[in-house]
Design an enzyme around this catalytic site. Structure first.
Site, PDB file in Angstrom:
ATOM      1  CB  ALA A 208     -51.246  23.465  40.220  1.00 37.08           C
TER       2      ALA A 208
ATOM      3  N   GLY B 109     -34.974   1.186  32.731  1.00 37.50           N
ATOM      4  CA  GLY B 109     -34.515   2.351  31.961  1.00 37.50           C
ATOM      5  C   GLY B 109     -33.421   3.089  32.693  1.00 37.50           C
TER       6      GLY B 109
ATOM      7  CG  HIS C  26      -7.446  28.913  45.576  1.00 41.19           C
ATOM      8  ND1 HIS C  26      -7.367  27.596  45.179  1.00 41.19           N
ATOM      9  CD2 HIS C  26      -6.869  28.993  46.817  1.00 41.19           C
ATOM     10  CE1 HIS C  26      -6.763  26.896  46.125  1.00 41.19           C
ATOM     11  NE2 HIS C  26      -6.455  27.719  47.125  1.00 41.19           N
TER      12      HIS C  26
END
Ligand code: FAD
Length: 467
Positions: free
Chosen positions: A38, A181, A446
């Site tokens: 793929a 990790g 805004h």
């Protein structure tokens, strides 16, 4: 089938497939070799896309379960269907990888399925199911990516001791998950399973998470993750991971006190980094040199030690990120077509797609200190941003670092809602050499989260309006 090309690209990940499409757009006769069956590489198949799918789905579940009722949206029963969630993720992958195949057809890129081997500087051989096909080419691009690393003596079985690939496909929710990790992959996957119900413990060798990130942001990130229920064992060295009956035992030592501990869990995710993948390419025989970390050495034109062989993406130096690989793919295609392909490595954004997201671009404060560069800092908290406030997403802040003398933006670091999208504005600003004043004078709609960027830019000059 055509067997004579201007360029053959080995590897169909974001580096390779983008390079192939751009090369074909520029009129080069192009082929791309991919062995996984793929297109899309690590990114589409076992990386960015499946992880973001699970991050999105798990966030929706978590919000529905823990937050919606406080906001007046009440359900009588919320159930998790992990099989459906996984098939949703798999469907997204399939649609996107097939999409790349469609783009190859549209742009007339020849897709060679199989394992590519560089036979000589002008010959590539592709092996598939015992069959061997040979192709001639003027140029070769190595885009073979990277693979996960483990710790010495710890074997990944992708069942109980997994890499990110296994952690993207658990069929049940682990009760206890240990993540070894504290980098972005471990924290993203840890967040997914924590939201779905796992008790997640992250064990990290260093005494901070996300190495390389601006430390103030990294510390804030850790605080937020702890608030969300993730447990951290920092400054600890993992010595062993052992399977015992149906459990996994992680043994680790505190770097400071030398105290040894054991932790029993159901699954362990090893996310201690990735290494460049060049297996079986025959590179040393043809004279392509690598550095001490196994990365292919390239010059500023992404050319290897063999003139007509180029390398891009995770297999070379630099951040292992899909968009960095893509930029390099485009640069090489343009160089091959006689144009001035170029990548600006100073402006490569990085995003962690947790909730809230973390997004950075440019220098960190620690880097500027090391360079002895005089800088100003402007910060603005999402707590004071109206959109974040109404949406109940007030964790985090925007931090802008600007040159003390010229006001030029040197780095932007954000932890907060939707900042993975917001960072694009800052990357664009930095590409154009913007000053903090330029950003502060730009009208921002805004109410949006982006107003926090404008306010942080104002804060560089100590004049924020809403804080
Ligand atoms: C869990 C996870 C999450 C991630 N999330 C992000 C993210 O959110 N954002 C981001 O920017 N990055 C992310 N990354 C990193 C990103 O996936 C990589 O940086 C990116 O895929 C590198 O692209 P590449 O083209 O260099 O290599 P790859 O994507 O690794 O592709 C290389 C391809 O080459 C093929 N190949 C290797 N050798 C041969 C050969 N001899 N012949 C034919 N084909 C060969 C491989 O099968 C592979 O498909 C993530 C990674 C992981 C593991």
């Amino acid at each position: 089938m055509e067997n004579n090309f201007d360029v053959i690209i080995i590897g169909g990940g974001p580096g390779g497939y983008v390079c192939a499409i751009r090369s074909a757009q520029l009129g080069l006769k192009t082929a791309c070799v991919e062995s996984r069956g793929a297109l899309g590489g690590t990114c589409l198949n076992v990386g960015c896309i499946p992880s973001k799918s699970l991050l999105n789905l798990s966030e929706n579940y978590h919000k529905a379960k823990k937050e919606f009722s406080n906001q007046g949206i009440e359900f009588s029963d919320i159930k998790l269907n992990i099989d459906k969630m996984m098939s949703n993720k798999n469907k997204s992958i399939q649609v996107l990888t097939k999409g790349v195949e469609f783009l190859f057809k549209k742009n007339k890129v020849t897709y060679l399925k199989g394992k590519g081997v560089v036979f000589s500087e002008t010959d590539v051989v592709v092996y598939e199911n015992g069959k061997k096909n040979s192709y001639k080419t003027k140029n070769i691009v190595i885009a073979t990516g990277s693979s996960p690393t483990s710790l010495p003596g710890i074997e990944i079985d992708e069942k109980d001791i997994v890499s990110s690939t296994g952690a993207l496909s658990f069929s049940t929710i682990p009760k206890d998950l240990v993540v070894i990790g504290g980098g972005y992959i471990g924290l993203e996957m840890g967040s997914v399973w924590s939201r779905l119900g796992s008790k997640v413990t992250v064990i990290e060798y260093l005494d901070f998470i996300t190495p390389g990130m601006d430390r103030e942001i990294s510390n804030e990130f850790k605080k937020i993750l702890i608030k969300q229920g993730i447990n951290f064992k920092l400054n600890n060295k993992v010595n062993a991971v052992k399977k015992l009956n149906n459990k996994v035992v992680v043994e680790f030592t505190d770097n400071q006190t030398s105290k040894k501990e054991k932790f029993e869990c159901d699954k362990v995710l090893i996310s201690v980094g990735r290494k460049p993948y060049t297996e079986g390419l025959n590179l040393s025989k043809i004279g392509v040199k690598k550095d001490e970390k196994g990365r292919i050495k390239v010059n500023e034109k992404l050319q290897t030690s063999v003139k007509n062989i180029y390398a891009i993406g995770d297999v070379i130096n630099g951040p292992m990120l899909a968009h960095k690989a893509e930029e390099e793919g485009i640069a090489v295609a343009e160089i091959l077509a006689g144009q001035a392909g170029h990548v600006n490595y100073d402006v490569i954004p990085g995003v962690i797609y947790t909730s809230p997201e973390v997004a950075t671009v440019g220098k960190t404060e620690e880097e500027l200190k090391l360079e002895k560069k005089a800088y100003k800092v402007g910060k603005f908290p999402f707590l004071a941003n109206s959109r974040a406030k109404v949406n109940n997403e007030t964790d985090g802040f925007v931090k802008i670092l600007a040159d003390s003398k010229t006001d030029k933006v040197l780095g932007v670091h954000i932890i907060g809602p939707h900042c993975g999208d917001m960072i694009a504005e800052m990357a664009l600003a930095m590409e154009f050499g913007a000053s903090a004043e330029d950003i502060a004078r730009t009208c921002h709609a805004h109410p949006t989260h982006t107003e926090a960027i404008k306010e942080a830019a104002l804060a560089v000059d100590k004049r924020p309006i809403h804080f």
